[in-house]
Design a protein around this motif. Sequence first.
Motif, short mmCIF file in Angstrom:
data_model
loop_
_atom_site.label_atom_id
_atom_site.label_comp_id
_atom_site.label_asym_id
_atom_site.label_seq_id
_atom_site.Cartn_x
_atom_site.Cartn_y
_atom_site.Cartn_z
N GLU A 142 0.83 -1.21 0.00
CA GLU A 142 0.00 0.00 0.00
C GLU A 142 0.86 1.26 0.00
OE1 GLU A 142 -3.12 -0.11 -0.69
OE2 GLU A 142 -2.86 -2.29 -0.74
N ARG A 143 1.98 1.23 0.71
CA ARG A 143 2.85 2.40 0.73
C ARG A 143 3.33 2.74 -0.68
NH1 ARG A 143 6.08 4.58 4.76
NH2 ARG A 143 5.99 2.67 6.01
N PHE A 144 3.76 1.70 -1.43
CA PHE A 144 4.23 1.96 -2.78
C PHE A 144 3.11 2.50 -3.65
CE2 PHE A 144 4.87 0.71 -7.21
CZ PHE A 144 6.06 1.37 -7.46
N ARG A 145 1.95 1.88 -3.57
CA ARG A 145 0.85 2.30 -4.44
C ARG A 145 0.36 3.70 -4.10
NH1 ARG A 145 -2.38 -3.35 -5.96
NH2 ARG A 145 -0.46 -4.45 -6.52
N GLU A 146 0.38 4.04 -2.83
CA GLU A 146 0.00 5.41 -2.43
C GLU A 146 1.05 6.42 -2.89
OE1 GLU A 146 -0.47 5.11 1.77
OE2 GLU A 146 -2.37 4.00 1.64
N ASN A 147 2.29 5.97 -3.02
CA ASN A 147 3.35 6.88 -3.42
C ASN A 147 3.38 7.15 -4.92
OD1 ASN A 147 6.63 6.83 -4.31
ND2 ASN A 147 6.05 8.32 -2.74
N ILE A 148 2.80 6.24 -5.71
CA ILE A 148 2.86 6.41 -7.17
C ILE A 148 2.37 7.79 -7.61
CG2 ILE A 148 1.95 5.62 -9.39
CD1 ILE A 148 2.09 2.76 -8.33
#
Length: 281
Positions: A95-101
């Motif tokens: 989720e952290r990566f996807r929120e950072n995109i």
Amino acid sequence: MTDVTAAAKHSFTINLSILFTELPLLERPAAAAAAGFTAAELWWPFGEDHTPSQAELDELRKAFTDAGVQLTGINFVDDLTKGARGTVSLPAERERFRENIPVTVGLAESLGTKAVNALYGNRVAGVDPAVQDELALENLALAARAAHAVGAVLLVEALNGAESPDYPLVSAEAAVAVVDKVNAATGLGNAKFLCDLYHLARNGEDLAAVIDAYADRFGHVQIADVPARNEPGTGGLDFEDLFARLSAAGYTGRIGLEYKPSNGVSADSFGWLPRELRAAK
């Protein structure tokens, strides 16, 4: 000493996450400009455990625009100072990566940045590598689509096993295989190989063979001399030959200076590159 004729055929960008670190982040673009550079790149600059506020993003944008320096590349969320090597393959960071995109891609879009780098992530004890690889492909495809929407490429990088023993992409072949899978999944063709000649040399790869085999997949090239990761001319790489080979292979992209200054003072480390060649073409 690097041959000026070979270097003159290329355009350079300076990595401000490893150079000018003696200065606060917001002062580094101006320092790069004072040294003659007009293009720079960054690792993720805000820390893995921190989501930047709008004010922090605006401050970073202003630092680059005020200095007249183009941000040419940026990493997705990570904290290399803590031993992290990306988040795309880590189940706990999904989720952290996807929120950072959208944060990273939005920053890139606002500054005209045309390359975003997604480090693959270390292997996790107790997690099937195939599970990590499946997640990585899903995440990289999402990132590639977001990058494509703003006219940017997605970079996939190989690191060296000595410094990153848990990182699975430790060869050009392995990184290019991931690039090809992402492009097959999206059909966009904007996933590219970030060819860091320092990391590949530390892995014992034949750099000439890598350039000959994969130059058409290169989205960016980065350099440092081996073994100490200092500026060209301090180690064993023949940059005159490497720059000439990149030209002969048709590589026309930028070359990123991603090295540590040998004496600890960034401004003293650029003597190998004449000032008139530092401004991006």
